[in-house]
Design an enzyme around this catalytic site. Structure first.
Site, PDB file in Angstrom:
ATOM      1  N   ARG A  79       0.965  -1.278   0.019  1.00 51.43           N
ATOM      2  CA  ARG A  79      -0.096  -0.031  -0.196  1.00 51.43           C
ATOM      3  C   ARG A  79       0.713   1.083  -0.174  1.00 51.43           C
ATOM      4  O   ARG A  79       1.864   1.392   0.828  1.00 51.43           O
ATOM      5  CB  ARG A  79      -0.959  -0.084   1.241  1.00 51.43           C
ATOM      6  CG  ARG A  79      -1.702   1.115   1.452  1.00 51.43           C
ATOM      7  CD  ARG A  79      -2.718   1.087   2.468  1.00 51.43           C
ATOM      8  NE  ARG A  79      -3.470   2.347   2.525  1.00 51.43           N
ATOM      9  CZ  ARG A  79      -3.590   3.363   3.530  1.00 51.43           C
ATOM     10  NH1 ARG A  79      -3.043   2.985   4.875  1.00 51.43           N
ATOM     11  NH2 ARG A  79      -4.087   4.326   3.465  1.00 51.43           N
ATOM     12  N   HIS A 123      -3.076  10.982   1.191  1.00 50.84           N
ATOM     13  CA  HIS A 123      -2.376  10.704   2.656  1.00 50.84           C
ATOM     14  C   HIS A 123      -1.700  11.890   3.126  1.00 50.84           C
ATOM     15  O   HIS A 123      -0.596  11.895   3.171  1.00 50.84           O
ATOM     16  CB  HIS A 123      -1.288   9.259   2.430  1.00 50.84           C
ATOM     17  CG  HIS A 123      -0.975   8.713   3.763  1.00 50.84           C
ATOM     18  ND1 HIS A 123      -1.216   7.444   3.892  1.00 50.84           N
ATOM     19  CD2 HIS A 123      -0.638   9.248   4.823  1.00 50.84           C
ATOM     20  CE1 HIS A 123      -1.001   6.943   5.048  1.00 50.84           C
ATOM     21  NE2 HIS A 123      -0.479   8.292   6.076  1.00 50.84           N
ATOM     22  N   GLU A 168      -7.429   8.273   6.785  1.00 48.23           N
ATOM     23  CA  GLU A 168      -7.639   8.737   8.126  1.00 48.23           C
ATOM     24  C   GLU A 168      -8.114  10.150   7.974  1.00 48.23           C
ATOM     25  O   GLU A 168      -7.478  11.317   8.599  1.00 48.23           O
ATOM     26  CB  GLU A 168      -6.400   8.864   8.964  1.00 48.23           C
ATOM     27  CG  GLU A 168      -5.893   7.290   8.890  1.00 48.23           C
ATOM     28  CD  GLU A 168      -4.600   7.263  10.034  1.00 48.23           C
ATOM     29  OE1 GLU A 168      -4.121   8.282  10.448  1.00 48.23           O
ATOM     30  OE2 GLU A 168      -4.382   5.922  10.402  1.00 48.23           O
ATOM     31  N   ASN A 303      -7.723   1.659   9.605  1.00 47.43           N
ATOM     32  CA  ASN A 303      -6.423   1.588  10.313  1.00 47.43           C
ATOM     33  C   ASN A 303      -6.513   1.533  11.761  1.00 47.43           C
ATOM     34  O   ASN A 303      -7.353   2.293  12.553  1.00 47.43           O
ATOM     35  CB  ASN A 303      -5.716   3.005  10.235  1.00 47.43           C
ATOM     36  CG  ASN A 303      -5.500   3.202   8.591  1.00 47.43           C
ATOM     37  OD1 ASN A 303      -5.636   2.390   7.666  1.00 47.43           O
ATOM     38  ND2 ASN A 303      -4.767   4.260   8.196  1.00 47.43           N
ATOM     39  N   TYR A 305      -4.626   0.796  15.442  1.00 50.82           N
ATOM     40  CA  TYR A 305      -3.374   0.531  16.402  1.00 50.82           C
ATOM     41  C   TYR A 305      -3.613   0.185  17.828  1.00 50.82           C
ATOM     42  O   TYR A 305      -2.870  -0.569  18.470  1.00 50.82           O
ATOM     43  CB  TYR A 305      -2.575   1.879  16.453  1.00 50.82           C
ATOM     44  CG  TYR A 305      -1.935   1.936  14.900  1.00 50.82           C
ATOM     45  CD1 TYR A 305      -0.600   1.487  14.854  1.00 50.82           C
ATOM     46  CD2 TYR A 305      -2.699   2.725  14.085  1.00 50.82           C
ATOM     47  CE1 TYR A 305      -0.065   1.816  13.358  1.00 50.82           C
ATOM     48  CE2 TYR A 305      -2.338   2.904  12.768  1.00 50.82           C
ATOM     49  CZ  TYR A 305      -0.948   2.481  12.322  1.00 50.82           C
ATOM     50  OH  TYR A 305      -0.245   2.843  11.137  1.00 50.82           O
ATOM     51  N   GLU A 360      -3.945  -0.630   8.017  1.00 47.24           N
ATOM     52  CA  GLU A 360      -2.439  -0.080   8.891  1.00 47.24           C
ATOM     53  C   GLU A 360      -2.899  -0.866  10.220  1.00 47.24           C
ATOM     54  O   GLU A 360      -3.884  -0.825  10.795  1.00 47.24           O
ATOM     55  CB  GLU A 360      -2.595   1.549   9.045  1.00 47.24           C
ATOM     56  CG  GLU A 360      -1.979   2.042   7.816  1.00 47.24           C
ATOM     57  CD  GLU A 360      -2.104   3.444   8.295  1.00 47.24           C
ATOM     58  OE1 GLU A 360      -1.568   3.912   9.494  1.00 47.24           O
ATOM     59  OE2 GLU A 360      -1.910   4.382   7.281  1.00 47.24           O
TER      60      GLU A 360
HETATM   61  O1  IFM Z   1       2.721   7.121  10.252  1.00 49.42           O
HETATM   62  C1  IFM Z   1       1.190   7.185  10.463  1.00 49.42           C
HETATM   63  C2  IFM Z   1       0.431   6.998   9.248  1.00 49.42           C
HETATM   64  O2  IFM Z   1       0.813   7.967   8.203  1.00 49.42           O
HETATM   65  C3  IFM Z   1      -0.973   7.289   9.295  1.00 49.42           C
HETATM   66  N1  IFM Z   1      -1.495   6.259  10.346  1.00 49.42           N
HETATM   67  C4  IFM Z   1      -0.676   6.200  11.584  1.00 49.42           C
HETATM   68  C5  IFM Z   1       0.720   6.019  11.372  1.00 49.42           C
HETATM   69  C6  IFM Z   1       1.386   5.924  12.640  1.00 49.42           C
HETATM   70  O3  IFM Z   1       1.302   7.075  13.380  1.00 49.42           O
END
Ligand code: IFM
Length: 473
Positions: A79, A123, A168, A303, A305, A360
């Site tokens: 990606r 992005h 995002e 995305n 985390y 992500e």
């Molecule tokens: O690096 C970033 C990315 O550009 C967008 N999502 C979160 C990642 C980590 O912070």
């Protein structure tokens, strides 16, 4: 965690990701214009250490080497994003042939390694020329983005089958337009923030329609919002209901919401609780705006985390549960919560009824080459193993998860944090541009080669699947 054997479909998309400004460098090459990030980085104090993306990973010149690395890891897909100001240096007008040609060569290099390109259009690096005209606050941004999307699609859709419009929106609206810690560094009123967000959602929908026409063949189009995941602190049905409710509520400052962005894109209307929460700050919605936002999508990118535990309060209402003292944290101080990769895709697929792709997931770590030149990152291996096992539970229960993209392939420019945070599977020495595959890259290669079966290997970085190690607790 429920015991299960990790199992992913044979056509599961094992990938890794990146974005243009974070890795490309070469900001003046071949007619590229400045982006909002080039300008923002020159502001004193905006980025840790005054760092910039001027050189980053020099991927613009080293893309062949980087594609060879993708091949070594055995990625099924990569990606990446296109830098809008490489295609429209002045924001509008005739597309810049040299910019399009770079991405054409990049795509060919990926395909030569057997890696499928997954392309993100936005992005965060908007041409500064467009920001000078108001950026996302200008309603014309819908047409600017549509023209850009059509130009890139008509040039690359013969070889690129998977597309994402926005990355995002929650983050670039919040950090870029509310708190000002990301480009374009604005601190706007809530009404203006919501107007900018309204235009990006219209731009998304308008672009999707233009892309389907420009592609001249069926392509898969999705988007990649960031998934707020509130997960149940235990699996009691009341806690699950509370977590689902808070995952889909608009109740916090800072645009940290799924539904304000996704309900318009999927259902064609803003959520009722959001309209009440923002009240008079909601922008005027003109006839046709909402219809524009919601052409059908092929997949929902997520995305993810980290997540936040939630329980049901006395009347069933969601209550946040603090993380326990000593909670595992990444170098960025983000909590390690593998549960979110089970509950996030599950909740999203249930509500929006689309296949999900984890676009992500990953962690920043304190990585450096040891005296032998090896980069050992056991925390990243453990993190990714735990998250993928959680994801495999969702897959096992029938949640339609089509793929997983590790963030990121290379260490790179982490926006306002500069080069301080290392998210890569591959270590980059920024002084020499030397790439070193970390232990996690070798480990991930094995995960891909075994279709996820090696997730149950006992030892960090183990390269064989113990025959008796098939049940995970
Ligand atoms: O690096 C970033 C990315 O550009 C967008 N999502 C979160 C990642 C980590 O912070």
């Amino acid at each position: 965690m429920t015991s299960h054997i990790p199992s992913f479909p044979a056509d599961f998309v094992w990938g890794a990701g990146s974005s243009s400004y974070q890795i490309e460098g070469a900001v003046d090459a071949d007619g590229r214009g400045p982006s909002v990030w080039d300008v923002f980085c020159t502001r004193p104090g905006a980025v840790v250490g005054g760092e910039t993306g001027v050189h980053a990973c020099d991927h613009y010149h080293r893309y062949q080497e980087d594609c060879a690395i993708m091949g070594r890891i055995g990625l099924k897909a990569y990606r990446f994003s296109v830098a809008w100001p490489r295609i429209f240096p002045d924001g509008t007008g005739t597309p810049n042939w040299a910019g399009l040609d770079f991405y054409s060569r990049l795509v060919d290099a990926m395909l030569a390694q057997g890696v499928q390109p997954w392309l993100t259009l936005f992005h965060w690096d908007m041409p500064q020329a467009l920001q000078n005209r108001g950026g996302w606050l200008n309603r014309d941004s819908v047409q600017w983005f549509t023209d850009y999307a059509a130009a890139v699609t008509s040039h690359l859709a013969d070889r690129v089958g998977h597309w994402m419009t926005l990355n995002e929106p929650q983050i670039y609206i919040n950090l870029g337009h509310a708190t000002g810690v990301h480009a374009p560094g604005l601190k706007l009123s809530m009404r203006e923030q919501l107007l900018a967000s309204h235009h990006t959602l219209m731009a998304h929908g308008s672009a999707v329609r233009a892309m389907r026409t420009a592609a001249k063949r069926p392509v898969q189009i999705g988007w990649a919002p960031v998934g707020r995941v509130d997960y149940p602190v235990t699996e009691h049905p009341d806690n699950v209901a509370a977590a689902r409710r808070s995952t889909f509520s608009v109740d916090k400052p800072g645009h940290w919401t799924n539904t304000w962005f996704a309900d318009p894109v999927i259902f064609g209307h803003y959520p009722e609780d959001g309209l009440a929460y923002y009240g008079a700050a909601v922008p005027r919605i003109r006839s046709g705006d909402m219809e524009m936002m919601c052409p059908p999508l092929d997949f929902y990118g997520l995305n993810i985390y980290s997540g936040a535990p939630v329980r049901a309060g006395p009347t069933g209402q969601p209550e946040a549960v603090p993380h326990p003292p000593g909670m595992p944290l990444t170098a960025f101080r983000w909590p390690v919560t593998p549960e979110c990769l089970y509950w996030g895709p599950k909740f999203i697929a249930e509500r929006y009824k689309l296949p999900v792709v984890v676009t992500e997931n990953g962690m920043s770590n304190l990585d450096w080459p040891d005296v032998h030149g090896h980069v050992n990152d056991p925390q990243r291996i453990d993190f990714t193993r735990r998250y993928l096992l959680a994801l495999s539970r969702a897959v096992a229960e029938g949640v339609p998860v089509q793929g997983y993209f590790h963030w990121s392939l290379l260490d790179n420019f982490e926006w306002a944090e500069g080069y301080k945070e290392r998210f890569g599977l591959v270590h980059v020495d920024y002084a020499t541009q030397k790439r070193t595959l970390k232990a996690s890259a070798h480990w991930y290669a094995r995960v891909i080669a075994t279709g996820g079966a090696s997730l149950v290997d006992g030892a960090v970085g183990a390269t064989t699947v113990p025959k008796d190690a098939v049940v995970v607790n």
